[in-house]
Scaffold this motif. Structure first.
Motif, PDB file in Angstrom:
ATOM      1  N   GLU A 378      70.479 108.287 -14.527  1.00 26.50           N
ATOM      2  CA  GLU A 378      71.692 108.553 -13.747  1.00 26.50           C
ATOM      3  C   GLU A 378      72.863 108.749 -14.699  1.00 26.50           C
ATOM      4  O   GLU A 378      72.889 108.178 -15.786  1.00 26.50           O
ATOM      5  CB  GLU A 378      72.022 107.374 -12.805  1.00 26.50           C
ATOM      6  CG  GLU A 378      71.039 107.112 -11.700  1.00 26.50           C
ATOM      7  CD  GLU A 378      71.443 105.900 -10.867  1.00 26.50           C
ATOM      8  OE1 GLU A 378      72.604 105.414 -11.034  1.00 26.50           O
ATOM      9  OE2 GLU A 378      70.619 105.421 -10.071  1.00 26.50           O
ATOM     10  N   VAL A 379      73.830 109.541 -14.246  1.00 25.41           N
ATOM     11  CA  VAL A 379      75.130 109.652 -14.920  1.00 25.41           C
ATOM     12  C   VAL A 379      76.193 109.393 -13.864  1.00 25.41           C
ATOM     13  O   VAL A 379      76.274 110.115 -12.868  1.00 25.41           O
ATOM     14  CB  VAL A 379      75.336 111.031 -15.566  1.00 25.41           C
ATOM     15  CG1 VAL A 379      76.707 111.086 -16.243  1.00 25.41           C
ATOM     16  CG2 VAL A 379      74.227 111.337 -16.576  1.00 25.41           C
ATOM     17  N   ASN A 380      76.988 108.349 -14.078  1.00 24.26           N
ATOM     18  CA  ASN A 380      78.004 107.961 -13.096  1.00 24.26           C
ATOM     19  C   ASN A 380      79.395 108.025 -13.717  1.00 24.26           C
ATOM     20  O   ASN A 380      79.585 107.641 -14.880  1.00 24.26           O
ATOM     21  CB  ASN A 380      77.747 106.537 -12.594  1.00 24.26           C
ATOM     22  CG  ASN A 380      76.387 106.393 -11.949  1.00 24.26           C
ATOM     23  OD1 ASN A 380      76.047 107.141 -11.040  1.00 24.26           O
ATOM     24  ND2 ASN A 380      75.592 105.437 -12.425  1.00 24.26           N
ATOM     25  N   ILE A 381      80.353 108.513 -12.940  1.00 27.72           N
ATOM     26  CA  ILE A 381      81.751 108.523 -13.361  1.00 27.72           C
ATOM     27  C   ILE A 381      82.398 107.221 -12.898  1.00 27.72           C
ATOM     28  O   ILE A 381      82.305 106.864 -11.714  1.00 27.72           O
ATOM     29  CB  ILE A 381      82.513 109.728 -12.788  1.00 27.72           C
ATOM     30  CG1 ILE A 381      81.775 111.034 -13.097  1.00 27.72           C
ATOM     31  CG2 ILE A 381      83.936 109.756 -13.318  1.00 27.72           C
ATOM     32  CD1 ILE A 381      81.599 111.323 -14.563  1.00 27.72           C
ATOM     33  N   VAL A 382      83.016 106.505 -13.843  1.00 29.75           N
ATOM     34  CA  VAL A 382      83.698 105.251 -13.506  1.00 29.75           C
ATOM     35  C   VAL A 382      85.156 105.351 -13.934  1.00 29.75           C
ATOM     36  O   VAL A 382      85.516 106.160 -14.799  1.00 29.75           O
ATOM     37  CB  VAL A 382      83.018 104.046 -14.180  1.00 29.75           C
ATOM     38  CG1 VAL A 382      81.579 103.899 -13.700  1.00 29.75           C
ATOM     39  CG2 VAL A 382      83.064 104.169 -15.695  1.00 29.75           C
ATOM     40  N   SER A 383      85.992 104.523 -13.321  1.00 28.65           N
ATOM     41  CA  SER A 383      87.426 104.583 -13.625  1.00 28.65           C
ATOM     42  C   SER A 383      87.742 103.977 -14.974  1.00 28.65           C
ATOM     43  O   SER A 383      88.677 104.416 -15.666  1.00 28.65           O
ATOM     44  CB  SER A 383      88.235 103.867 -12.541  1.00 28.65           C
ATOM     45  OG  SER A 383      87.840 102.508 -12.440  1.00 28.65           O
ATOM     46  N   GLU A 384      86.991 102.968 -15.372  1.00 25.47           N
ATOM     47  CA  GLU A 384      87.238 102.343 -16.677  1.00 25.47           C
ATOM     48  C   GLU A 384      86.027 101.536 -17.100  1.00 25.47           C
ATOM     49  O   GLU A 384      85.133 101.226 -16.297  1.00 25.47           O
ATOM     50  CB  GLU A 384      88.465 101.424 -16.611  1.00 25.47           C
ATOM     51  CG  GLU A 384      88.312 100.259 -15.645  1.00 25.47           C
ATOM     52  CD  GLU A 384      89.533  99.370 -15.592  1.00 25.47           C
ATOM     53  OE1 GLU A 384      89.428  98.276 -15.014  1.00 25.47           O
ATOM     54  OE2 GLU A 384      90.588  99.763 -16.133  1.00 25.47           O
ATOM     55  N   LEU A 385      85.986 101.211 -18.392  1.00 24.68           N
ATOM     56  CA  LEU A 385      85.010 100.293 -18.957  1.00 24.68           C
ATOM     57  C   LEU A 385      85.778  99.148 -19.603  1.00 24.68           C
ATOM     58  O   LEU A 385      86.942  99.324 -19.983  1.00 24.68           O
ATOM     59  CB  LEU A 385      84.134 100.994 -20.002  1.00 24.68           C
ATOM     60  CG  LEU A 385      83.112 102.001 -19.479  1.00 24.68           C
ATOM     61  CD1 LEU A 385      82.553 102.840 -20.614  1.00 24.68           C
ATOM     62  CD2 LEU A 385      81.980 101.277 -18.744  1.00 24.68           C
ATOM     63  N   PRO A 386      85.172  97.993 -19.748  1.00 29.17           N
ATOM     64  CA  PRO A 386      85.875  96.890 -20.407  1.00 29.17           C
ATOM     65  C   PRO A 386      86.319  97.276 -21.816  1.00 29.17           C
ATOM     66  O   PRO A 386      85.673  98.084 -22.493  1.00 29.17           O
ATOM     67  CB  PRO A 386      84.821  95.777 -20.452  1.00 29.17           C
ATOM     68  CG  PRO A 386      83.866  96.111 -19.363  1.00 29.17           C
ATOM     69  CD  PRO A 386      83.828  97.607 -19.287  1.00 29.17           C
ATOM     70  N   GLU A 387      87.428  96.711 -22.254  1.00 34.27           N
ATOM     71  CA  GLU A 387      87.899  96.976 -23.614  1.00 34.27           C
ATOM     72  C   GLU A 387      86.837  96.530 -24.609  1.00 34.27           C
ATOM     73  O   GLU A 387      86.235  95.465 -24.467  1.00 34.27           O
ATOM     74  CB  GLU A 387      89.204  96.222 -23.871  1.00 34.27           C
ATOM     75  CG  GLU A 387      89.862  96.556 -25.197  1.00 34.27           C
ATOM     76  CD  GLU A 387      91.203  95.887 -25.370  1.00 34.27           C
ATOM     77  OE1 GLU A 387      91.780  96.013 -26.457  1.00 34.27           O
ATOM     78  OE2 GLU A 387      91.675  95.226 -24.422  1.00 34.27           O
ATOM     79  N   ASN A 388      86.587  97.373 -25.626  1.00 40.90           N
ATOM     80  CA  ASN A 388      85.563  97.106 -26.647  1.00 40.90           C
ATOM     81  C   ASN A 388      84.172  96.914 -26.033  1.00 40.90           C
ATOM     82  O   ASN A 388      83.357  96.123 -26.531  1.00 40.90           O
ATOM     83  CB  ASN A 388      85.939  95.879 -27.487  1.00 40.90           C
ATOM     84  CG  ASN A 388      87.237  96.067 -28.234  1.00 40.90           C
ATOM     85  OD1 ASN A 388      87.512  97.144 -28.748  1.00 40.90           O
ATOM     86  ND2 ASN A 388      88.062  95.036 -28.290  1.00 40.90           N
ATOM     87  N   ALA A 389      83.912  97.654 -24.974  1.00 39.87           N
ATOM     88  CA  ALA A 389      82.596  97.566 -24.319  1.00 39.87           C
ATOM     89  C   ALA A 389      81.495  98.028 -25.275  1.00 39.87           C
ATOM     90  O   ALA A 389      81.681  98.978 -26.052  1.00 39.87           O
ATOM     91  CB  ALA A 389      82.585  98.429 -23.058  1.00 39.87           C
TER      92      ALA A 389
END
Length: 398
Positions: A378-389
């Motif tokens: 899957e490829v999903n668009i997300v609004s953000e990822l955790p900092e330094n993920a």
């Protein structure tokens, strides 16, 4: 690669074993005769030595573990890397090969280089300093920190090149432009240290925004320069290094193009790094006839950082390539799970405002398949990822 390098290795390491009891013990335990080396096949009979093993040997027999194959009077410096690991440095006018990087970048006489790498204990500052001077440039030994002062130095001395971590380069560039104006920024070349995350994409943004060309090398405290950028893809291997890409468990050389641990043998045996496992992972872009590597890829991460997905090791570097190859992508993360006895890998993408989500999903899927050699589920668009993920997260065992 010339067969002469194996003749040199045979002669050098046979002589070194007579001076360095720790090295001789390593050869004896493996039943390895360095004088008999005529090929990479002969060389590969010696098991790979990991950095952790060198650390253990040095703790048992400080400072060098019986591996120094020269007289102490010939040692110009002793570097201290985290561990600590002690690395003797013999006098060398070219920064242990790093002058090749400056020459490849066209930096030399008439250039003023601000070197912001640390000069204490670790080798980076001194090696870059020596290498830049060997290339004919003038060096300002800035070291770390003192942002305001170093920005003033850049503006008032007309610095044309900077050696720095990527983050500190950005800090300095912004401070110069903010304080002294864009016209005070004369820097044309940046020699940057690598970072995790979308480093190559960040370099391209730096080049566009600050009007510089960016360059990098692959070097270690143990070996000096291993390989360097020369304008082509990846890193060109130093001619005095035998580089192999090996299975990190068996130590056997892997097929061309497959990822594995970077294992290096230095032609010079005074600090005898022979079949030394760097702990870094990469793959061969170009190979010599005997299977050794003449050009290596960008580093894929540390050995152990990869996650095995459907019998393929996926490295953090693959996720970096997804960001680079996806229009409008700012960040990405891969999450690996196991569901119904099948490995699953899902990509999450953070996009710039206004980016085409459908196009980004397609580009990300294609880029991932190209570099990982498996499909993302899957490829999903997300609004953000955790900092330094983390770039890749393994949830298979949860």
């Amino acid at each position: 690669m010339s067969d002469d390098i194996y003749k040199d290795i045979a002669q050098a390491y046979a002589a070194a074993a007579e001076k360095a009891p720790g090295l001789k013990s390593r050869f004896t335990a493996a039943g390895f005769d360095p004088a008999a080396v005529t090929s990479v096949a002969d060389l590969s009979r010696l098991p790979v030595m990991k950095k952790e093993e060198l650390l253990k040997i040095q703790r048992e027999n400080p400072p060098f573990g019986g591996f120094l194959a020269s007289d102490l009077k010939d040692v110009g410096r002793i570097y201290v890397s985290p561990g600590p690991i002690f690395e003797p440095a013999l006098s060398d006018g070219g920064g242990h090969g790093l002058d090749r990087l400056f020459k490849a970048a066209g930096v030399g006489p008439g250039d003023i280089i601000l070197n912001t790498w640390m000069y204490h204990l670790v080798p980076a500052g001194l090696l870059f300093d020596e290498a830049a001077q060997a290339a004919g440039a003038t060096v300002i030994p800035g070291g770390v920190g003192n942002t305001e002062l170093q920005a003033q130095i850049i503006a008032e001395t007309g610095v044309t090149s900077i050696c720095a971590s990527t983050a500190f380069f950005l800090t300095l560039a912004d401070k110069v432009i903010e304080t002294y104006g864009r016209d005070a920024w004369k820097v044309k070349t940046a020699f940057l240290g690598g970072e995790m995350g979308d480093w190559m994409a960040k370099r391209r943004r730096i080049e566009a925004e600050y009007g510089v060309s960016t360059w990098a090398a692959y070097a270690t405290a143990d070996l000096g320069l291993v390989a360097y950028e020369d304008g082509g893809e990846g890193y060109l291997v130093h001619p005095d290094r035998v580089v192999q890409i090996c299975d990190p468990v068996s130590g056997e050389q892997v097929a061309h193009g497959d990822p594995g641990e970077v294992v290096v043998t230095a032609r010079d045996s005074t600090w005898p790094m022979i079949r030394f496992g760097t702990g870094d992972s990469a793959f061969a872009l170009e190979s010599n006839a005997d299977g050794t590597v003449s050009r290596i890829s960008a580093l894929q991460g540390r050995v152990g950082a990869a996650v095995k997905v459907r019998e393929i090791f996926v490295y953090p570097r693959v996720v970096e390539e997804v960001v680079i190859g996806t229009p409008g992508a700012k960040a990405a993360q891969a999450v690996v799970t196991r569901e119904n006895d099948r490995d699953m890998i899902r990509l999450s993408l953070v996009l710039e405002d206004g980016a085409d989500a459908s196009a980004a999903e397609a580009a990300a899927a294609d880029t991932f398949k190209l570099h990982a050699r498996i499909r993302a589920d899957e490829v999903n668009i997300v609004s953000e990822l955790p900092e330094n993920a983390e770039l890749i997260v393994n949830q298979k065992d949860r």
